[in-house]
Design a protein around this motif. Structure first.
Motif, PDB file in Angstrom:
ATOM      1  N   ASP A 274       1.279  -1.139  -0.359  1.00 46.52           N
ATOM      2  CA  ASP A 274      -0.247  -0.074   0.234  1.00 46.52           C
ATOM      3  C   ASP A 274       0.799   0.825   0.156  1.00 46.52           C
ATOM      4  N   ALA A 275       2.016   1.350  -0.581  1.00 45.08           N
ATOM      5  CA  ALA A 275       2.718   2.199  -1.068  1.00 45.08           C
ATOM      6  C   ALA A 275       2.378   3.909  -1.436  1.00 45.08           C
ATOM      7  N   ASP A 276       2.435   4.799  -0.900  1.00 49.01           N
ATOM      8  CA  ASP A 276       2.191   5.909  -1.804  1.00 49.01           C
ATOM      9  C   ASP A 276       3.870   6.555  -2.811  1.00 49.01           C
ATOM     10  N   LEU A 277       4.382   5.468  -2.437  1.00 49.08           N
ATOM     11  CA  LEU A 277       5.945   6.774  -3.540  1.00 49.08           C
ATOM     12  C   LEU A 277       7.010   5.742  -2.933  1.00 49.08           C
ATOM     13  N   ILE A 278       7.335   5.967  -4.905  1.00 48.24           N
ATOM     14  CA  ILE A 278       8.260   4.509  -4.997  1.00 48.24           C
ATOM     15  C   ILE A 278       9.774   5.642  -5.616  1.00 48.24           C
ATOM     16  N   VAL A 279      10.731   4.859  -4.893  1.00 48.77           N
ATOM     17  CA  VAL A 279      12.048   6.016  -5.224  1.00 48.77           C
ATOM     18  C   VAL A 279      12.836   5.180  -5.802  1.00 48.77           C
ATOM     19  N   MET A 280      13.610   5.452  -7.534  1.00 50.33           N
ATOM     20  CA  MET A 280      14.733   5.231  -7.892  1.00 50.33           C
ATOM     21  C   MET A 280      15.197   5.179  -8.480  1.00 50.33           C
ATOM     22  N   GLY A 281      16.096   4.913  -9.159  1.00 50.99           N
ATOM     23  CA  GLY A 281      16.986   6.395  -9.823  1.00 50.99           C
ATOM     24  C   GLY A 281      16.442   5.442 -11.627  1.00 50.99           C
ATOM     25  N   ALA A 282      17.310   6.404 -12.166  1.00 53.31           N
ATOM     26  CA  ALA A 282      16.586   6.575 -14.056  1.00 53.31           C
ATOM     27  C   ALA A 282      17.549   6.088 -15.203  1.00 53.31           C
ATOM     28  N   TYR A 283      16.784   5.151 -15.781  1.00 45.91           N
ATOM     29  CA  TYR A 283      18.423   4.533 -15.950  1.00 45.91           C
ATOM     30  C   TYR A 283      18.351   4.674 -18.309  1.00 45.91           C
ATOM     31  N   GLY A 284      18.988   5.470 -19.214  1.00 47.04           N
ATOM     32  CA  GLY A 284      18.570   5.795 -20.571  1.00 47.04           C
ATOM     33  C   GLY A 284      20.380   5.834 -20.828  1.00 47.04           C
ATOM     34  N   HIS A 285      19.821   6.464 -22.143  1.00 42.84           N
ATOM     35  CA  HIS A 285      20.657   7.564 -22.639  1.00 42.84           C
ATOM     36  C   HIS A 285      20.273   7.684 -23.882  1.00 42.84           C
ATOM     37  N   SER A 286      20.881   9.111 -24.679  1.00 37.88           N
ATOM     38  CA  SER A 286      20.763   9.340 -25.400  1.00 37.88           C
ATOM     39  C   SER A 286      21.126   8.801 -27.140  1.00 37.88           C
ATOM     40  N   ARG A 287      20.228   8.772 -28.277  1.00 36.99           N
ATOM     41  CA  ARG A 287      20.867   7.768 -29.255  1.00 36.99           C
ATOM     42  C   ARG A 287      19.789   9.185 -30.190  1.00 36.99           C
ATOM     43  N   LEU A 288      20.774   9.671 -30.933  1.00 38.02           N
ATOM     44  CA  LEU A 288      20.302  11.216 -32.145  1.00 38.02           C
ATOM     45  C   LEU A 288      19.261  11.101 -31.701  1.00 38.02           C
ATOM     46  N   ARG A 289      19.580  12.200 -30.256  1.00 34.93           N
ATOM     47  CA  ARG A 289      18.591  12.931 -30.275  1.00 34.93           C
ATOM     48  C   ARG A 289      17.468  12.332 -28.872  1.00 34.93           C
ATOM     49  N   GLU A 290      16.514  11.287 -29.139  1.00 35.98           N
ATOM     50  CA  GLU A 290      16.128  10.433 -28.622  1.00 35.98           C
ATOM     51  C   GLU A 290      16.589   9.834 -27.542  1.00 35.98           C
ATOM     52  N   TRP A 291      15.933   9.808 -26.299  1.00 34.68           N
ATOM     53  CA  TRP A 291      16.409   8.769 -24.763  1.00 34.68           C
ATOM     54  C   TRP A 291      15.334   7.479 -25.236  1.00 34.68           C
ATOM     55  N   VAL A 292      16.360   6.888 -25.634  1.00 33.17           N
ATOM     56  CA  VAL A 292      16.003   5.232 -24.948  1.00 33.17           C
ATOM     57  C   VAL A 292      16.825   4.626 -23.250  1.00 33.17           C
ATOM     58  N   PHE A 293      15.063   4.360 -23.004  1.00 27.05           N
ATOM     59  CA  PHE A 293      15.297   3.972 -21.782  1.00 27.05           C
ATOM     60  C   PHE A 293      15.919   1.915 -21.362  1.00 27.05           C
ATOM     61  N   GLY A 294      15.862   2.036 -20.480  1.00 22.27           N
ATOM     62  CA  GLY A 294      16.248   0.634 -19.960  1.00 22.27           C
ATOM     63  C   GLY A 294      14.747   0.362 -19.031  1.00 22.27           C
TER      64      GLY A 294
END
Length: 271
Positions: free
Chosen positions: A233-253
């Protein structure tokens, strides 16, 4: 860490009013200034063909842009009543670039979830993924229809990475008074020592946390995190964001992408 300035993205989508209310509640809770930010590009035609017609359409688009920015300001002023101190920035330009530029003065940026089921929020909406990768500030992703964040039960999605460590540090102001904080590591490479280290870090700040290892999730990592959050019954998730730029588009895990699009609870993310 003290949150002195919260910045909220304001558009004219259906979820905007609730998002501003939530940000205003956080500003009241932390004693912060709340700054609303809105931008809209002028979506005029390319300057080809009948130039008189181009000028006429461009003038109509400029007027529509001014009207919608004024409407966004009125929405912010109406919904931000809980905040003791407020500010406002708006301009006829790209929303992501404009918010990113102003976010250098913010301690926290609040944006709306952008998933396939959320509808089209219009040209003033900020792409959440691009903001996360560029802004250099913790970003609170707010799903539609959530107007208050109690911060009673928090799930920390832990990986022993710089992104997760940064997210844990950025979340400290949120973790001072919850009833429960769970540090959760998911996947076959989940390490007890890593999760315990995160809990020990929190303990050094006077925050008690329990650790949970889910080494053999029955579903994907993102779904497993969300399942655990629902279970607790959580109301908040804390996490890192993982991704990188490829030809000005963001590619995410996969987990970052899926949670950005589907999280039913607020998610505090750092890159």
């Amino acid at each position: 860490m003290r949150i002195s300035n919260i910045m909220v993205s304001v558009d004219l989508g259906a979820a905007a009013a609730d998002r501003v209310q939530l940000a205003a509640g956080l500003a009241e809770r932390f004693g912060s200034k709340l700054t609303g930010v809105a931008a809209r590009p002028v979506l005029g035609p390319m300057p080809v063909g009948d130039m008189l017609e181009v000028e006429r359409v461009w003038a109509l688009e400029e007027r529509l842009t001014d009207e919608q920015l004024a409407e966004a300001k009125a929405l912010f002023e109406r919904e931000a009543w809980q905040a003791r101190k407020t500010g406002w920035h708006s301009a006829p330009t790209d929303p992501l670039a404009y918010l990113g530029a102003h976010a250098r003065t913010a301690d926290l940026v609040v944006v709306g979830r952008r998933g396939p089921a959320d509808g089209d929020p219009g040209p003033m909406a900020v792409p959440t993924g691009g903001l996360l990768m560029e802004v250099g500030r913790p970003v609170l992703v707010v799903p539609p229809s959530i107007e208050h964040l109690a911060i009673k039960r928090v799930v920390v999605a832990w990986k022993d990475t710089p992104e997760a460590r940064r997210a844990l540090h950025d979340a400290l102001p949120f973790l001072k008074q919850p009833e429960q904080v769970c540090v959760v590591a998911v996947g076959p490479d989940a390490q007890h020592v890593g999760a315990e280290g995160a809990a020990e870090y929190l303990s050094g700040h006077g925050i008690k946390a329990t650790t949970h290892l889910l080494r053999k999730p029955e579903i994907g990592p993102a779904d497993e995190i969300l399942r655990f959050a629902r279970q607790e019954d959580a109301d908040l998730i804390v996490m890192g964001a993982y991704g990188h730029s490829r030809l000005r588009e963001w590619v995410f895990g996969g987990a970052t992408r899926d949670i950005l699009q589907t999280t039913p609870v607020c998610c505090l993310m750092s890159h």
